[in-house]
Design an enzyme around this catalytic site. Structure first.
Site, PDB file in Angstrom:
ATOM      1  N   LYS A 176       0.834  -1.206   0.000  1.00  0.00           N
ATOM      2  CA  LYS A 176       0.000   0.000   0.000  1.00  0.00           C
ATOM      3  C   LYS A 176       0.875   1.265   0.000  1.00  0.00           C
ATOM      4  O   LYS A 176       2.086   1.193   0.148  1.00  0.00           O
ATOM      5  CB  LYS A 176      -0.955  -0.032   1.204  1.00  0.00           C
ATOM      6  CG  LYS A 176      -1.910  -1.240   1.187  1.00  0.00           C
ATOM      7  CD  LYS A 176      -2.963  -1.165   0.085  1.00  0.00           C
ATOM      8  CE  LYS A 176      -3.585  -2.495  -0.235  1.00  0.00           C
ATOM      9  NZ  LYS A 176      -4.706  -2.898   0.582  1.00  0.00           N
TER      10      LYS A 176
HETATM   11  C1  LIG Z   1      -5.728  -3.982   0.866  1.00  0.00           C
HETATM   12  C2  LIG Z   1      -7.178  -3.742   0.935  1.00  0.00           C
HETATM   13  C3  LIG Z   1      -7.968  -4.090   2.054  1.00  0.00           C
HETATM   14  C4  LIG Z   1      -7.491  -4.983   3.167  1.00  0.00           C
HETATM   15  O1  LIG Z   1      -6.353  -4.643   3.812  1.00  0.00           O
HETATM   16  P1  LIG Z   1      -5.411  -5.729   4.523  1.00  0.00           P
HETATM   17  O2  LIG Z   1      -4.515  -4.851   5.328  1.00  0.00           O
HETATM   18  O3  LIG Z   1      -4.712  -6.480   3.460  1.00  0.00           O
HETATM   19  O4  LIG Z   1      -6.262  -6.582   5.387  1.00  0.00           O
HETATM   20  C5  LIG Z   1      -9.305  -3.724   2.068  1.00  0.00           C
HETATM   21  N1  LIG Z   1      -9.871  -3.078   1.047  1.00  0.00           N
HETATM   22  C6  LIG Z   1      -9.168  -2.744  -0.053  1.00  0.00           C
HETATM   23  C7  LIG Z   1      -9.858  -2.002  -1.149  1.00  0.00           C
HETATM   24  C8  LIG Z   1      -7.817  -3.078  -0.160  1.00  0.00           C
HETATM   25  O5  LIG Z   1      -7.136  -2.768  -1.267  1.00  0.00           O
END
Ligand SMILES: *Cc1c(COP(=O)(O)O)cnc(C)c1O
Length: 373
Positions: free
Chosen positions: A185
């Site tokens: 991210k």
């Molecule tokens: C990455 C993501 C999540 C979940 O996050 P994690 O930290 O991997 O549990 C939720 N929603 C979206 C749109 C994402 O891209």
């Protein structure tokens, strides 16, 4: 000629990350209290312009925690775009509520407000806006629908740290928002998440649910079934270091998006290629740079690039194509053509700080060669 491997994502840990994690270890605060946690929550709330920010173990449990704090349960519905990451829909399912899957807009790739309004029923308890690939969902229209129907709008901002709608930062636009700090991210803590909100009562409920439900006034007294959804001080140390550089990290995403645009936009019409666009009211932070290509060519192009040591990923399949959400009742029997087209045609391209102009030349050259074959 042999080329180095270019991954889709790679974290940028080049600031104070190592120093802060080392400090946390030297000071002995490695679990779920400590000064980096306090600082990360305080500074992330400032970053989003909210009164509260609650750090969580990951972005998925951040959504689950928020929905629990809103009292969601069996018999309730949450409107979610079908084109999203699976966690958005699963977190609704964890509570016993049902995700109601709706179609997306072809321009921003985010949820289409017209379909949201049509999907509202007496059981609708929340509308989930997902800011996909760094582009904010059309919040003005969604908030207007929410106000008229008395339904809270929540933001899944996992892919959009620092994105803006008419100058206002995501995370503080709806009733509450959630973020992810997974390794790929825009800001990362390895695994991590956050809930942001201005609502004091909600924040207090979330704090209690996150810490096993313990009564804030009475140690080891648990009046309800809570969860351990806490973040560690080690992860928060990473988060503090990342947040110090938020604008720099976002600037790299924008540079890369611009780099792809400069090289690929002139060939869009000829090759049936489409780049991400940006609505006039939005600042996208371009989490991953993406292209849409004709469906028949998508997997062939990805293989062509893989043979040249360039990693790519297909777009998420829409939720209504996954076994657990395939029953037509999850989409109120409606077709979702935009979500399906995105899932069939989208490709995520390498997007990370260390990507150079020469790398962009190489990737775009390969994309054009692959499509021209
Ligand atoms: C990455 C993501 C999540 C979940 O996050 P994690 O930290 O991997 O549990 C939720 N929603 C979206 C749109 C994402 O891209």
């Amino acid at each position: 000629m042999t080329h180095s491997f270019l991954p889709v994502a790679q974290p940028d840990l080049g600031g104070q990350e190592l120093a802060y994690v080392t400090q946390a270890i030297q000071e002995g605060w490695i679990s779920s209290t400590g000064r980096f946690l306090t600082r990360f929550e305080t500074e992330f709330a400032q970053f989003c312009g909210t009164r509260h920010a609650l750090a969580c173990a990951n972005g998925t449990v951040a959504i689950h925690l928020l929905l629990l704090g809103m009292g969601l349960g069996p018999g309730d519905e949450v409107i979610v775009p079908s084109f999203t990451y699976v966690a958005s829909a699963n977190a609704v399912t964890y509570t016993g509520a049902r995700p109601v899957l709706v179609d997306s807009e072809p321009v921003t790739w985010t949820v289409d407000p017209r379909h949201v309004e049509a999907a509202i029923t007496p059981r609708t308890k929340a509308i989930m806006a997902v800011h996909l690939y760094g582009h904010p969902a059309p919040m003005a229209a969604l908030l207007d629908i929410g106000r008229r129907h008395g339904i809270p709008v929540i933001e899944d901002a996992a892919e959009a740290h620092g994105a803006k709608v008419e100058g206002r930062t995501v995370g503080g636009l709806g009733f509450a928002a959630t973020f992810s700090f997974y390794g790929n991210k825009i800001l990362t803590t390895g695994e991590g998440g956050m809930v942001t909100t201005d609502d004091d009562a909600l924040a207090a409920r979330l704090r209690q649910l996150r810490g096993q439900g313990m009564d804030p006034e009475r140690r080891y007294w648990f009046p309800l079934v809570g969860y351990n959804y806490r973040m560690t001080n080690l992860a928060a140390a990473l988060g503090c270091a990342q947040l110090e550089r938020a604008e720099e990290l976002i600037a790299h995403r924008l540079r890369i998006a611009r780099g792809y645009r400069e090289r690929l936009a002139p060939h869009q019409e000829r090759l049936g290629l489409q780049l991400a666009s940006e609505a006039s009211w939005a600042r996208s932070v371009h989490w991953l740079s993406c292209i849409l290509v004709p469906a028949a060519q998508r997997d062939l192009l990805m293989t062509f690039l893989a043979e040249r040591q360039i990693e790519t990923r297909p777009f998420f399949p829409p939720m209504h194509r996954l076994p657990m959400y395939a029953d037509p009742s999850f989409r109120q029997g409606r077709p979702l053509p935009v979500a399906e087209a995105l899932g069939d045609t989208g490709i995520n391209l390498p997007t990370y700080t260390a990507l150079s102009d020469a790398d962009l030349d190489r990737i775009c050259g390969a994309i054009l060669a692959g499509l021209e074959r």
